[in-house]
Structures are given as structure tokens and as C-alpha cells.
Scaffold this motif. Sequence first.
Motif, short mmCIF file in Angstrom:
data_model
loop_
_atom_site.label_atom_id
_atom_site.label_comp_id
_atom_site.label_asym_id
_atom_site.label_seq_id
_atom_site.Cartn_x
_atom_site.Cartn_y
_atom_site.Cartn_z
N HIS A 52 0.72 -1.24 -0.05
CA HIS A 52 -0.11 0.03 0.08
C HIS A 52 0.95 1.36 0.03
O HIS A 52 0.41 2.20 -0.63
N VAL A 53 2.12 1.25 0.43
CA VAL A 53 2.78 2.54 0.62
C VAL A 53 3.26 2.85 -0.58
O VAL A 53 3.31 3.98 -1.21
N VAL A 54 3.76 1.90 -1.15
CA VAL A 54 4.50 1.94 -2.72
C VAL A 54 3.49 2.25 -3.60
O VAL A 54 3.47 3.12 -4.61
N THR A 55 2.26 1.57 -3.68
CA THR A 55 1.25 1.86 -4.56
C THR A 55 0.93 3.39 -4.45
O THR A 55 0.33 3.96 -5.45
N ARG A 56 0.56 3.90 -3.25
CA ARG A 56 0.26 5.25 -3.10
C ARG A 56 1.38 6.23 -3.54
O ARG A 56 1.00 7.36 -4.35
N LEU A 57 2.55 5.77 -3.56
CA LEU A 57 3.52 6.61 -4.20
C LEU A 57 3.63 6.62 -5.37
O LEU A 57 3.76 7.83 -6.12
N ILE A 58 3.22 5.46 -6.17
CA ILE A 58 2.86 5.41 -7.57
C ILE A 58 1.88 6.16 -7.97
O ILE A 58 2.10 7.13 -9.05
N LYS A 59 0.77 6.24 -7.25
CA LYS A 59 -0.40 7.07 -7.66
C LYS A 59 0.11 8.66 -7.68
O LYS A 59 -0.25 9.55 -8.33
N TYR A 60 0.86 9.03 -6.72
CA TYR A 60 1.36 10.33 -6.40
C TYR A 60 2.29 10.80 -7.60
O TYR A 60 2.15 11.65 -8.07
N VAL A 101 17.61 -5.36 -15.23
CA VAL A 101 17.36 -4.38 -14.27
C VAL A 101 16.98 -5.01 -12.79
O VAL A 101 17.47 -4.58 -11.91
N ARG A 102 16.59 -6.21 -12.78
CA ARG A 102 16.24 -6.80 -11.75
C ARG A 102 17.30 -7.11 -10.70
O ARG A 102 17.06 -7.21 -9.50
N HIS A 103 18.56 -7.04 -11.18
CA HIS A 103 19.97 -6.95 -10.27
C HIS A 103 19.77 -6.06 -9.34
O HIS A 103 20.47 -5.99 -8.37
N ILE A 104 19.18 -4.76 -9.67
CA ILE A 104 19.10 -3.47 -8.80
C ILE A 104 18.54 -3.89 -7.59
O ILE A 104 19.28 -3.49 -6.57
N TRP A 105 17.65 -4.65 -7.32
CA TRP A 105 16.88 -5.00 -6.10
C TRP A 105 17.19 -6.29 -5.55
O TRP A 105 17.31 -6.55 -4.37
N ARG A 106 17.60 -7.31 -6.50
CA ARG A 106 18.14 -8.62 -6.15
C ARG A 106 19.42 -8.67 -5.42
O ARG A 106 19.69 -9.47 -4.61
N ASP A 107 20.43 -7.94 -5.83
CA ASP A 107 21.69 -7.84 -5.56
C ASP A 107 21.93 -6.79 -4.15
O ASP A 107 22.80 -6.40 -4.20
N TYR A 110 19.48 -6.99 2.03
CA TYR A 110 18.11 -7.90 2.31
C TYR A 110 16.97 -7.77 1.25
O TYR A 110 15.84 -7.50 1.21
N PHE A 111 17.61 -8.75 0.19
CA PHE A 111 16.92 -8.99 -1.04
C PHE A 111 15.42 -9.63 -0.80
O PHE A 111 14.80 -9.38 -1.66
N MET A 112 15.23 -10.27 0.11
CA MET A 112 14.10 -10.97 0.40
C MET A 112 13.12 -9.97 0.64
O MET A 112 11.86 -10.27 0.12
N ALA A 113 13.15 -8.81 1.00
CA ALA A 113 12.21 -7.70 1.38
C ALA A 113 11.48 -7.23 -0.04
O ALA A 113 10.57 -6.64 0.07
N TRP A 114 12.41 -7.54 -0.94
CA TRP A 114 12.00 -6.68 -2.44
C TRP A 114 11.54 -7.68 -3.49
O TRP A 114 11.58 -7.51 -4.65
N GLN A 115 11.12 -8.93 -2.88
CA GLN A 115 10.56 -9.96 -3.69
C GLN A 115 9.07 -9.43 -4.24
O GLN A 115 8.68 -10.20 -5.46
N TYR A 116 8.57 -8.51 -3.78
CA TYR A 116 7.14 -8.17 -4.13
C TYR A 116 7.11 -7.47 -5.30
O TYR A 116 7.58 -6.72 -5.68
N ASP A 117 5.75 -7.74 -6.01
CA ASP A 117 5.87 -7.14 -7.56
C ASP A 117 5.65 -5.60 -7.45
O ASP A 117 6.05 -5.15 -8.45
N VAL A 118 5.20 -5.06 -6.31
CA VAL A 118 5.16 -3.49 -6.27
C VAL A 118 6.21 -2.83 -6.48
O VAL A 118 6.21 -1.71 -7.00
N TYR A 119 7.48 -3.47 -6.26
CA TYR A 119 8.77 -2.68 -6.47
C TYR A 119 9.10 -2.63 -7.83
O TYR A 119 9.72 -1.70 -8.39
N GLU A 120 9.06 -3.71 -8.45
CA GLU A 120 9.11 -4.04 -10.00
C GLU A 120 8.05 -2.88 -10.53
O GLU A 120 8.57 -2.13 -11.43
N LEU A 122 7.13 -0.02 -9.56
CA LEU A 122 7.46 1.27 -9.24
C LEU A 122 8.31 1.69 -10.01
O LEU A 122 8.41 2.62 -10.93
N VAL A 123 9.35 0.70 -10.51
CA VAL A 123 10.25 0.97 -11.42
C VAL A 123 9.97 1.12 -12.77
O VAL A 123 10.27 1.91 -13.64
N LEU A 124 9.13 0.34 -13.31
CA LEU A 124 8.38 0.45 -14.66
C LEU A 124 7.71 1.48 -14.72
O LEU A 124 7.33 2.20 -15.96
#
Length: 325
Positions: A52-60, A101-107, A110-120, A122-124
Motif C-alpha cells: 500500500h505505501v508503494v502503490t500510493r507513491l506510484i499514484k502520487y 534491471v532486476r539485479h538492482i533490487w536482487r543484489d 536484504y533482497f528478500m524484502a524486495w521480492q514483491y511485485d510492487v517494487y518492480e 514502481l521501477v516500470l
Amino acid sequence: MQVLKRIAFVVLASVCFASSVKAENYDYDSQLNKALHANKLVAIGDVHGSEHVVTRLIKYLDEPSNWQQLDDLVVEFGNARYQDLADQYLLSKQNISIDDVRHIWRDTLYFMAWQYDVYEQLVLKLKQLNSTREHKVRLVLAEPAMNWQTLYKEDWQKLERSRETGYLEAINQHVVAKKRRAILLFGAFHTFKKPIVISNQASPFSSVIALLEQQKPGSTYTVWPAMKNDGLASSYPADSLIPLSANSSLNKPLASMSKRFATSNSISLADVADAYYVLKNTDRNAPLSDAALNDLAWHKELKRRAEIVSPRSAKQIHSWLSQQN
């Protein structure tokens, strides 16, 4: 009779005006823009596992008038080793695969925190908006550069201990020194404006925002998100951004909001945050990305990394992999 009608009109107008002022005071976009206009670094606390936090930022960001207010989006979920890649992908017309591009958040640490689709997503979204708008917003990767192919356990531990100062260096280099306007997206615990005592830790924890405040008092505006069972905001509508003050009904002691805060804390929420964001819900059930779920080579890499990270992170990796098999 005419006098009564006039009185009724004045009362009704006053109520409508008060309601509109109240709504405006709680408006997410206008408060962020006000802080950016005041040359504040706007720090938005993220909730790992919630979309929800990132989705709201995308809307902003999607609103053109908001987009014009900032130059940089600084993120915790990015390894600075890939800053050139991020710039090429988002600020140029080069054809770069999202797989690269996924290397940005996979590498990251704490890569496990960024497995959620919302971060990808946001970048898209940044890619889409930068390609269609004249004004460009840069993605600044705040995590210190590292190479997972040459990383040992001792290296991981050292980076984990120094990451707040690493974040500070990145923000100073890319944003502060260049006097650029920025939103900072970090896990909520990285956004405290003062050092706090966390349970089971001997010394106070100074977040990157606390370090920025020590460097220049009053330079940040921070948004603390609602969290499950924090005992706050039940009377406020979803998507409200509630200003905090010493007299606010939301100004609760941190120790009463979560067991993660040591009872020795004498700090309240308004001491460490400027506003409280009411989420649509506080569940942490964000959908995982298809790539995270289906990339077997990535799953193999996760097993290798489990031997390097902390025991807690390793347990999380093994638990997650067991659920996918």
C-alpha cells in the motif's frame, strides 16, 4: 425569518469550510508537495510485505503536477553498483531487459524484502513516466555498492552494520550536494528523526534520517505508516495523512505501539515523525512478482546466499523456498 436564514447560511458555510480545510490538511499529495516546496527531504516509511505505501507513491508520481515537484527518488531497495544501469534504463532510450534491471533490487543486503511485485511496478512506472514527460526523475540507489559473486559472510556483516552511514553518503552525494528535491523511500525504521532504543539492542539506533537531522536540523519531513495493532488511527479514513504534534491524539509512546521498541524509550511518535499515513489495511500480503516465483536460477542463488546472510535471514530464505516447492 430572513435573519434566521442568514444565520443558517453562515453556519452551513462555516461547517463546509471547516470540512474542506480538514480534508485539505489530511491530503497526501498536498502535504508532500508543501514539504518539497520548503526544500525538505521527504522520507516515506515503507512497510515490508505490504504493497500500500508503494502503490500510493506510484499514484502520487502519476499525477503530472506532483511529478514536477521532485528530481530524485532515493530508494533503499537498490544496490549502488547498478546506478549506471538504473540511469541508462530510466533516463535514456537504451533498450535494456527488465531481467537485467532486476539485479538492482536482487543484489541488495536484504533482497528478500524486495521480492514483491510492487517494487518492480514502481521501477516500470518510472520508466514509463520518464519516457513520456519532459521533466525526468532519477532513481538513486542508496545501498552501498557490493558484488554478491565475491561477497563473504564477513563482508555482509560489515555492510549490514554500516548501512545507515552508507545511505547518508549516497543522499549527500546525489541529492544534498546538488541541491536536488527528493523523496526517500525506506523501511519505516530507517525514517526515525531521532535515535531510538530497539528491543534487545544495547545502544540506540540512529537511522539515516536521524543522521540527516544531526547534519542539518529541520531538513527532513517524515511519514510514518500505520502498522497492524499499533492502536492508532481507527477513527481516520484510509489514505489520510495526519499531521503529528505534541498534542496530537496520535502522539503515543513508541513502546506502546510495538514490542520492537524497548520499554526504556521515552520517545513518542511526534518526536520522530511529522505525519502518520493511514493505510487501506495493515495486512502484509502483497503479491510476489512472477519472476521471483518462477525463476529457478534465482531460487538456486537464494540457497547459496543463505550460507552468507544472518541466521534470521537464512531461516526466512529456507522457509520461503520450501513454500514454493
